[in-house]
Design a protein around this motif. Structure first.
Motif, PDB file in Angstrom:
ATOM      1  N   UNK A 115       1.164  -1.416   0.053  1.00 24.91           N
ATOM      2  CA  UNK A 115       0.214  -0.117  -0.224  1.00 24.91           C
ATOM      3  C   UNK A 115       0.755   1.277  -0.277  1.00 24.91           C
ATOM      4  N   UNK A 116       2.202   1.015  -0.680  1.00 25.05           N
ATOM      5  CA  UNK A 116       3.253   2.381  -0.919  1.00 25.05           C
ATOM      6  C   UNK A 116       2.310   3.438  -2.457  1.00 25.05           C
ATOM      7  N   UNK A 117       1.077   3.994  -2.207  1.00 27.56           N
ATOM      8  CA  UNK A 117       0.912   4.224  -2.983  1.00 27.56           C
ATOM      9  C   UNK A 117       1.139   5.944  -3.336  1.00 27.56           C
ATOM     10  N   UNK A 118       2.619   6.312  -2.502  1.00 23.11           N
ATOM     11  CA  UNK A 118       2.989   7.662  -2.815  1.00 23.11           C
ATOM     12  C   UNK A 118       3.256   6.889  -4.038  1.00 23.11           C
ATOM     13  N   UNK A 119       4.426   5.986  -3.784  1.00 22.63           N
ATOM     14  CA  UNK A 119       4.974   5.165  -5.224  1.00 22.63           C
ATOM     15  C   UNK A 119       4.676   4.569  -6.045  1.00 22.63           C
ATOM     16  N   UNK A 120       3.059   4.291  -5.805  1.00 18.50           N
ATOM     17  CA  UNK A 120       2.683   3.962  -7.175  1.00 18.50           C
ATOM     18  C   UNK A 120       2.528   5.256  -8.056  1.00 18.50           C
ATOM     19  N   UNK A 121       1.626   6.511  -7.143  1.00 19.95           N
ATOM     20  CA  UNK A 121       1.327   8.250  -8.006  1.00 19.95           C
ATOM     21  C   UNK A 121       2.902   7.976  -8.887  1.00 19.95           C
ATOM     22  N   UNK A 122       3.787   7.776  -7.949  1.00 22.06           N
ATOM     23  CA  UNK A 122       4.409   8.382  -8.466  1.00 22.06           C
ATOM     24  C   UNK A 122       5.207   7.331  -9.784  1.00 22.06           C
ATOM     25  N   UNK A 123       5.500   6.656 -10.086  1.00 23.31           N
ATOM     26  CA  UNK A 123       4.731   5.409 -10.535  1.00 23.31           C
ATOM     27  C   UNK A 123       4.238   5.851 -12.234  1.00 23.31           C
ATOM     28  N   UNK A 124       2.965   6.181 -11.946  1.00 21.75           N
ATOM     29  CA  UNK A 124       2.456   6.300 -12.935  1.00 21.75           C
ATOM     30  C   UNK A 124       2.120   7.772 -13.752  1.00 21.75           C
ATOM     31  N   UNK A 125       2.899   8.424 -13.181  1.00 21.58           N
ATOM     32  CA  UNK A 125       3.408   9.968 -13.339  1.00 21.58           C
ATOM     33  C   UNK A 125       5.038  10.137 -14.199  1.00 21.58           C
ATOM     34  N   UNK A 126       5.395   9.253 -13.543  1.00 22.70           N
ATOM     35  CA  UNK A 126       6.804   9.108 -14.219  1.00 22.70           C
ATOM     36  C   UNK A 126       6.726   8.090 -15.853  1.00 22.70           C
ATOM     37  N   UNK A 127       5.928   7.554 -15.475  1.00 23.05           N
ATOM     38  CA  UNK A 127       5.787   6.415 -16.744  1.00 23.05           C
ATOM     39  C   UNK A 127       5.605   7.453 -18.355  1.00 23.05           C
ATOM     40  N   UNK A 187      10.209   4.672  -8.943  1.00 18.73           N
ATOM     41  CA  UNK A 187       9.723   3.687  -7.522  1.00 18.73           C
ATOM     42  C   UNK A 187      10.987   2.887  -7.055  1.00 18.73           C
ATOM     43  N   UNK A 188      12.341   2.859  -7.205  1.00 22.98           N
ATOM     44  CA  UNK A 188      12.590   2.378  -6.414  1.00 22.98           C
ATOM     45  C   UNK A 188      13.117   2.822  -4.881  1.00 22.98           C
ATOM     46  N   UNK A 189      12.812   1.416  -4.003  1.00 19.59           N
ATOM     47  CA  UNK A 189      12.564   1.582  -2.908  1.00 19.59           C
ATOM     48  C   UNK A 189      13.701   2.213  -2.144  1.00 19.59           C
ATOM     49  N   UNK A 190      13.392   3.315  -1.351  1.00 20.38           N
ATOM     50  CA  UNK A 190      14.855   3.754  -1.064  1.00 20.38           C
ATOM     51  C   UNK A 190      14.909   3.270   0.848  1.00 20.38           C
ATOM     52  N   UNK A 191      15.768   2.240   0.871  1.00 17.51           N
ATOM     53  CA  UNK A 191      16.423   1.822   2.283  1.00 17.51           C
ATOM     54  C   UNK A 191      16.460   2.421   3.298  1.00 17.51           C
ATOM     55  N   UNK A 192      16.637   2.093   4.562  1.00 13.13           N
ATOM     56  CA  UNK A 192      16.577   3.194   5.343  1.00 13.13           C
ATOM     57  C   UNK A 192      18.204   2.784   5.859  1.00 13.13           C
ATOM     58  N   UNK A 193      19.020   3.619   6.393  1.00 12.80           N
ATOM     59  CA  UNK A 193      20.666   3.490   6.397  1.00 12.80           C
ATOM     60  C   UNK A 193      20.953   2.406   7.070  1.00 12.80           C
ATOM     61  N   UNK A 194      21.833   1.287   6.769  1.00 13.88           N
ATOM     62  CA  UNK A 194      21.951  -0.145   7.064  1.00 13.88           C
ATOM     63  C   UNK A 194      22.739   0.149   9.257  1.00 13.88           C
ATOM     64  N   UNK A 195      21.929  -0.730  10.130  1.00 15.13           N
ATOM     65  CA  UNK A 195      22.862  -0.819  11.023  1.00 15.13           C
ATOM     66  C   UNK A 195      23.845  -2.034  10.760  1.00 15.13           C
ATOM     67  N   UNK A 196      24.301  -1.537  12.098  1.00 14.60           N
ATOM     68  CA  UNK A 196      25.788  -2.606  11.413  1.00 14.60           C
ATOM     69  C   UNK A 196      25.504  -3.433  12.152  1.00 14.60           C
ATOM     70  N   UNK A 197      25.356  -4.783  11.535  1.00 16.34           N
ATOM     71  CA  UNK A 197      25.691  -5.744  11.062  1.00 16.34           C
ATOM     72  C   UNK A 197      25.941  -6.350  12.281  1.00 16.34           C
TER      73      UNK A 197
END
Length: 453
Positions: free
Chosen positions: A161-173, A208-218
């Protein structure tokens, strides 16, 4: 179940009127976000059409119609039905396994499509009356890859339900497609048009590539990758294949036949009359398809997300959700139908030029079919969600036979392109009416066991 889903369950079960109003407002926000993106993207395609008709010839739009049809047909098969299964699993691990299966399928089928396109480039060019396919044989496989990957990503975004990314997808396409159309127009020929479809999809995928949060120490490696983890993943994939095998075994062919029902008439008209003869029809599909796509895309994604969540909760309310979608769609379809029939003869020659006046006739003939599609297409996605793949497949076969039979039968009888379009439109309207009946019936059956308790 995610936090959002849990919250929806609490609010949906709350009998207080205030809670219901808050729920309705909450459900409206996602649709508005997707709708805004569709308005930007499809609006750009529609707004650029007057320039397209002055930079390109009818034969160029005919070539675009052929490339779009071929790529859409193969692109629907490439995920092997796994894209439709992404929104179904309740466990996130199973959903990720489905996405992996879909991506592997897309890459494999696209590679096979490239080999077939190169080996049969002369055959495809002659069969569709499109000489461009001899030199530009690679355009279809590249477009297939972009179209199929976008189907997988769209299903993943709808599940989250990432509707912001879905909307961005439609616009960029839409913006990417138009930018390619106009930027390559000075080169001459139809290159800017036929490449626009792949460029638009690729732009949407990057955006619409998912922006990951900064990685924590592994933690130590032994904790991150315990022994046997690869075997666990393998067993999960095997379990997912077994549980959702009906999607590749049935939904793949259902998706193929569904897209063929939409695109086969264009390919048949091109084969019977030549791609230049369907240039005006291609403009009509572009102009009418944009506003229909704006609404249908937004509503369909809401059906995937919101109605899909209702289906997964297995608490009833499916039929009520479908009816809430159908009523406003039907009203909008009637208004659009009347406006198109009355306005097309006046608007098309003025906006697109006298050379494209034939597109006005095609618009009036196809307006009923587009109105029916606007109502039926978004809610048709409910059938796979309810795992009614057999019903979907049966309807797809009937629609394909009806629309293709209308084109072939009328053309062999000596009918003109205009008459064939009229018969095609009539067959489409009847087919979509049957689909509506099937969806409402499936939703009612889904609620019946819950009502009994």
């Amino acid at each position: 179940m995610t936090t959002t889903e849990s919250s929806d369950v609490v609010q949906a079960s709350d009998p207080r009127p205030g809670a219901r109003r808050r729920l309705r407002a909450r459900l409206a926000r996602p649709a508005s976000r997707v709708l805004l993106g569709s308005v930007i993207g499809q609006g750009a395609v529609l707004a650029a059409s007057p320039l397209i008709t002055r930079f390109y010839r009818p034969g160029d739009l005919g070539a675009l119609a052929v490339v779009t049809a071929l790529s859409s047909v193969v692109g629907a098969v490439a995920p092997l039905g796994w894209d439709r299964a992404v929104v179904v699993p309740r466990a996130e691990g199973a959903a990720r396994a489905v996405v992996l299966l879909a991506v592997v399928s897309v890459v494999t089928i696209s590679a096979i499509a490239g080999v077939v396109a190169y080996a049969g480039r002369h055959v495809w060019a002659e069969a569709t009356g499109t000489p461009l396919l001899v030199d530009a044989w690679w355009v279809c496989p590249v477009t297939v890859l972009a179209v199929a990957l976008q189907r997988v990503v769209t299903s993943s975004l709808a599940r989250r339900r990432d509707y912001v990314a879905l909307g961005r997808r439609s616009a960029l396409q839409g913006l990417g497609q138009v930018a390619c159309n106009l930027a390559l127009a000075p080169l001459g020929g139809s290159w800017g048009l036929v490449l626009g479809l792949a460029v638009g999809r690729a732009t949407a995928l990057v955006g619409t590539r998912r922006r990951h949060a900064p990685r924590r120490s592994r933690p130590p490696r032994a904790t991150v990758r315990p022994p046997g983890r690869r075997r666990v993943r393998g067993r999960l994939v095997v379990a997912v294949v077994s549980r959702y095998r009906r999607f590749p075994l049935v939904s793949t062919w259902s998706g193929l036949i569904n897209v063929m029902g939409q695109q086969a008439p264009l390919l048949l008209l091109a084969a019977l009359h030549g791609s230049p003869a369907i240039g005006a029809l291609a403009l009509t599909m572009r102009v009418l398809g944009s506003p229909v796509g704006i609404v249908a895309d937004a509503v369909a994604l809401q059906v995937d997300g919101q109605t899909g969540a209702i289906v997964r909760r297995r608490a009833g309310g499916v039929e009520a959700s479908v009816r809430r979608v159908l009523l406003p769609l039907a009203a909008l379809a009637v208004v659009g139908l009347v406006a198109c029939v009355l306005g097309a003869p006046v608007v098309f020659p003025v906006v697109f030029g006298e050379a494209w006046s034939g597109a006005a006739t095609s618009a009036m003939l196809l307006a009923p079919a587009f109105a029916a599609q606007l109502v039926a297409s978004p809610v048709s996605r409910l059938l796979p969600l309810l795992e009614r793949q057999g019903t979907q497949l049966a309807w797809d076969v009937v629609r394909l036979v009806a629309t293709s039979g209308a084109i072939v039968g009328s053309s062999l009888a000596g009918a003109t392109v205009t008459t064939s379009i009229a018969v095609w439109s009539t067959a489409s309207v009847v087919s979509y009416a049957v689909m509506l009946w099937l969806v409402v019936r499936a939703a009612r059956c889904a609620d019946r066991p819950r009502a009994a308790h």
